[in-house]
Design a protein around this motif. Structure first.
Motif, PDB file in Angstrom:
ATOM      1  N   PRO A  57      11.109  -4.106  -9.402  1.00 27.47           N
ATOM      2  CA  PRO A  57      10.462  -5.386  -9.702  1.00 27.47           C
ATOM      3  C   PRO A  57       9.125  -5.189 -10.416  1.00 27.47           C
ATOM      4  N   PRO A  58       8.688  -6.195 -11.162  1.00 29.81           N
ATOM      5  CA  PRO A  58       7.351  -6.118 -11.755  1.00 29.81           C
ATOM      6  C   PRO A  58       6.289  -6.340 -10.688  1.00 29.81           C
ATOM      7  N   ALA A  59       5.121  -5.791 -10.918  1.00 29.76           N
ATOM      8  CA  ALA A  59       4.023  -5.970  -9.965  1.00 29.76           C
ATOM      9  C   ALA A  59       3.542  -7.419 -10.015  1.00 29.76           C
ATOM     10  N   PRO A  60       3.377  -8.064  -8.860  1.00 28.57           N
ATOM     11  CA  PRO A  60       2.915  -9.457  -8.841  1.00 28.57           C
ATOM     12  C   PRO A  60       1.416  -9.538  -9.129  1.00 28.57           C
ATOM     13  N   PRO A  61       0.928 -10.704  -9.541  1.00 30.08           N
ATOM     14  CA  PRO A  61      -0.521 -10.870  -9.711  1.00 30.08           C
ATOM     15  C   PRO A  61      -1.249 -10.600  -8.391  1.00 30.08           C
ATOM     16  N   GLY A  62      -2.391  -9.975  -8.484  1.00 28.33           N
ATOM     17  CA  GLY A  62      -3.194  -9.711  -7.289  1.00 28.33           C
ATOM     18  C   GLY A  62      -2.486  -8.845  -6.277  1.00 28.33           C
ATOM     19  N   ARG A  63      -1.721  -7.881  -6.751  1.00 36.75           N
ATOM     20  CA  ARG A  63      -0.895  -7.073  -5.848  1.00 36.75           C
ATOM     21  C   ARG A  63      -1.713  -6.359  -4.777  1.00 36.75           C
ATOM     22  N   PHE A  64      -2.929  -5.959  -5.100  1.00 43.50           N
ATOM     23  CA  PHE A  64      -3.755  -5.247  -4.119  1.00 43.50           C
ATOM     24  C   PHE A  64      -4.782  -6.148  -3.450  1.00 43.50           C
ATOM     25  N   GLY A  65      -4.744  -7.462  -3.741  1.00 45.48           N
ATOM     26  CA  GLY A  65      -5.732  -8.379  -3.181  1.00 45.48           C
ATOM     27  C   GLY A  65      -5.791  -8.372  -1.666  1.00 45.48           C
ATOM     28  N   PRO A  66      -4.670  -8.573  -0.963  1.00 41.94           N
ATOM     29  CA  PRO A  66      -4.729  -8.566   0.504  1.00 41.94           C
ATOM     30  C   PRO A  66      -5.224  -7.233   1.074  1.00 41.94           C
ATOM     31  N   LEU A  71      -9.459  -4.023   3.632  1.00 39.18           N
ATOM     32  CA  LEU A  71     -10.182  -2.751   3.528  1.00 39.18           C
ATOM     33  C   LEU A  71     -11.674  -2.976   3.283  1.00 39.18           C
ATOM     34  N   GLY A  72     -12.017  -4.079   2.617  1.00 40.87           N
ATOM     35  CA  GLY A  72     -13.431  -4.399   2.446  1.00 40.87           C
ATOM     36  C   GLY A  72     -14.106  -4.674   3.774  1.00 40.87           C
ATOM     37  N   ARG A  73     -13.412  -5.427   4.646  1.00 42.24           N
ATOM     38  CA  ARG A  73     -13.963  -5.672   5.983  1.00 42.24           C
ATOM     39  C   ARG A  73     -14.051  -4.374   6.770  1.00 42.24           C
ATOM     40  N   PHE A  74     -13.023  -3.548   6.653  1.00 38.79           N
ATOM     41  CA  PHE A  74     -13.044  -2.249   7.329  1.00 38.79           C
ATOM     42  C   PHE A  74     -14.221  -1.409   6.861  1.00 38.79           C
ATOM     43  N   ARG A  84      -5.963  -0.643   9.456  1.00 42.92           N
ATOM     44  CA  ARG A  84      -4.504  -0.604   9.571  1.00 42.92           C
ATOM     45  C   ARG A  84      -3.852  -1.757   8.805  1.00 42.92           C
ATOM     46  N   ARG A  85      -4.467  -2.932   8.882  1.00 44.96           N
ATOM     47  CA  ARG A  85      -3.924  -4.062   8.128  1.00 44.96           C
ATOM     48  C   ARG A  85      -4.046  -3.818   6.625  1.00 44.96           C
ATOM     49  N   GLY A  86      -5.129  -3.229   6.212  1.00 43.59           N
ATOM     50  CA  GLY A  86      -5.311  -2.937   4.792  1.00 43.59           C
ATOM     51  C   GLY A  86      -4.245  -1.998   4.271  1.00 43.59           C
ATOM     52  N   ILE A  87      -3.944  -0.959   5.032  1.00 40.73           N
ATOM     53  CA  ILE A  87      -2.905  -0.016   4.620  1.00 40.73           C
ATOM     54  C   ILE A  87      -1.530  -0.680   4.686  1.00 40.73           C
ATOM     55  N   GLY A  88      -1.336  -1.554   5.679  1.00 40.29           N
ATOM     56  CA  GLY A  88      -0.086  -2.304   5.746  1.00 40.29           C
ATOM     57  C   GLY A  88       0.103  -3.196   4.527  1.00 40.29           C
ATOM     58  N   VAL A  91       1.038  -1.186   1.393  1.00 36.05           N
ATOM     59  CA  VAL A  91       2.465  -0.871   1.293  1.00 36.05           C
ATOM     60  C   VAL A  91       3.274  -2.130   0.999  1.00 36.05           C
ATOM     61  N   HIS A  92       2.982  -3.224   1.725  1.00 33.60           N
ATOM     62  CA  HIS A  92       3.817  -4.421   1.658  1.00 33.60           C
ATOM     63  C   HIS A  92       3.761  -5.111   0.292  1.00 33.60           C
ATOM     64  N   LYS A  93       2.563  -5.449  -0.169  1.00 38.95           N
ATOM     65  CA  LYS A  93       2.453  -6.136  -1.454  1.00 38.95           C
ATOM     66  C   LYS A  93       2.036  -5.200  -2.575  1.00 38.95           C
ATOM     67  N   GLY A  94       1.126  -4.291  -2.267  1.00 35.59           N
ATOM     68  CA  GLY A  94       0.635  -3.398  -3.313  1.00 35.59           C
ATOM     69  C   GLY A  94       1.705  -2.491  -3.881  1.00 35.59           C
ATOM     70  N   LEU A  95       2.598  -1.999  -2.995  1.00 37.77           N
ATOM     71  CA  LEU A  95       3.664  -1.094  -3.434  1.00 37.77           C
ATOM     72  C   LEU A  95       5.039  -1.758  -3.413  1.00 37.77           C
TER      73      LEU A  95
END
Length: 283
Positions: A57-66, A71-74, A84-88, A91-95
């Protein structure tokens, strides 16, 4: 090496798996009792992707946003839950989820197979062509650093991609950790246990290096200080490494010498299992 700086991450509307990442055999669909292909002809050709796999699939807009938000809060607070949520989210949306993430790391599996084969061939006394970085004549009497550089050059030559730089760095770090764990190890004559140690740590470093290139800048920018940013990155690296190690122990089992193809299949299974665990933290 070239992974010391974070990139801005992959843009949207490009394939989730770049065209330079070669497809390999798909994971074994969770068959933990026999996660590698033991077909007698498994190494007769370079393994290819299953023709039944869905298109990339093509990468969606803002794929790494969540991922960046968590990770910014972390980075700012040190919250392990946000890490842990950032890494989740990574994987989920970013990859694109665990299935697509495994395909994104196809080069990791390929390189792991080449690394294992190279270390096995050296240990068995296999003859290399004259001029090869692993030519025993060239390596005789050389320092550990020279031998490590030769292994990196032979296994993952420079090709101009960030993936190659990340993998070269990962191989170097894995071999350094091997020597830390086994101070008397001879890189030219490693045992199978030591070779598998190198593969496990190579996987963990390669996944972390890609993570750092994609979203590490957020941690660097949001942390209160440079020293804190480095500490946060180490926390993320340790979490990724622990996940890879747990999956490796589960899937590796008790194995004697493996073929290059079997190592690739095993690494894909390890990656799939670890990515499912990382992604599962969101549920």
């Amino acid at each position: 090496m070239g992974t010391s700086q974070s990139s801005k991450g992959s843009p949207s509307n490009v394939p989730m798996v770049p065209p330079w990442v070669s497809d390999v055999l798909p994971p074994s669909d969770g068959n933990k009792d026999n996660p590698v292909d033991n077909d007698d002809h498994a190494d007769s050709a370079s393994p290819q992707a299953d023709s039944n796999q869905p298109p990339i699939p093509p990468a969606p807009p803002g794929r790494f946003g969540p991922a960046r938000t968590s990770l910014g809060r972390f980075a700012y607070t040190g919250s392990a839950e946000d890490m842990r949520r950032g890494i989740g989210h990574y994987v989920h949306k970013g990859l694109g989820g665990s299935r697509t993430a495994v395909r994104r790391f196809g080069s990791t599996a390929n390189t792991a197979g080449v690394l294992y084969n190279a270390l096995s061939s050296i240990a068995s006394g296999q003859t290399f062509s004259a001029g090869s970085p692993l030519d025993p004549v060239l390596l005789a009497g050389q320092s550990v650093d020279v031998v490590m550089d030769a292994v990196v050059e032979a296994v993952r030559p420079v090709d101009g991609t960030l993936d190659a730089e990340a993998s070269r760095d990962a191989i170097n770090n894995a071999l350094s950790e091997l020597l830390g764990r086994y101070p008397d190890a001879d890189l030219l004559n490693l045992s199978n246990e030591q070779r598998l140690f190198a593969i496990e740590h190579y996987i963990a470093w390669d996944v972390f290096n890609r993570f750092r290139l994609d979203v590490g800048k957020t941690i660097q920018d949001k942390a209160p200080s440079i020293s804190m940013a480095l500490a946060r990155l180490k926390e993320a690296r340790d979490y990724i490494r622990e996940g890879i190690a747990a999956s490796f122990r589960k899937i590796q089992g008790n194995r004697e010498t493996l073929s290059s193809c079997q190592v690739k299949r095993m690494v894909l299974d390890v990656l799939k299992d670890a990515f499912i665990i990382f992604e599962g933290y969101l549920t």
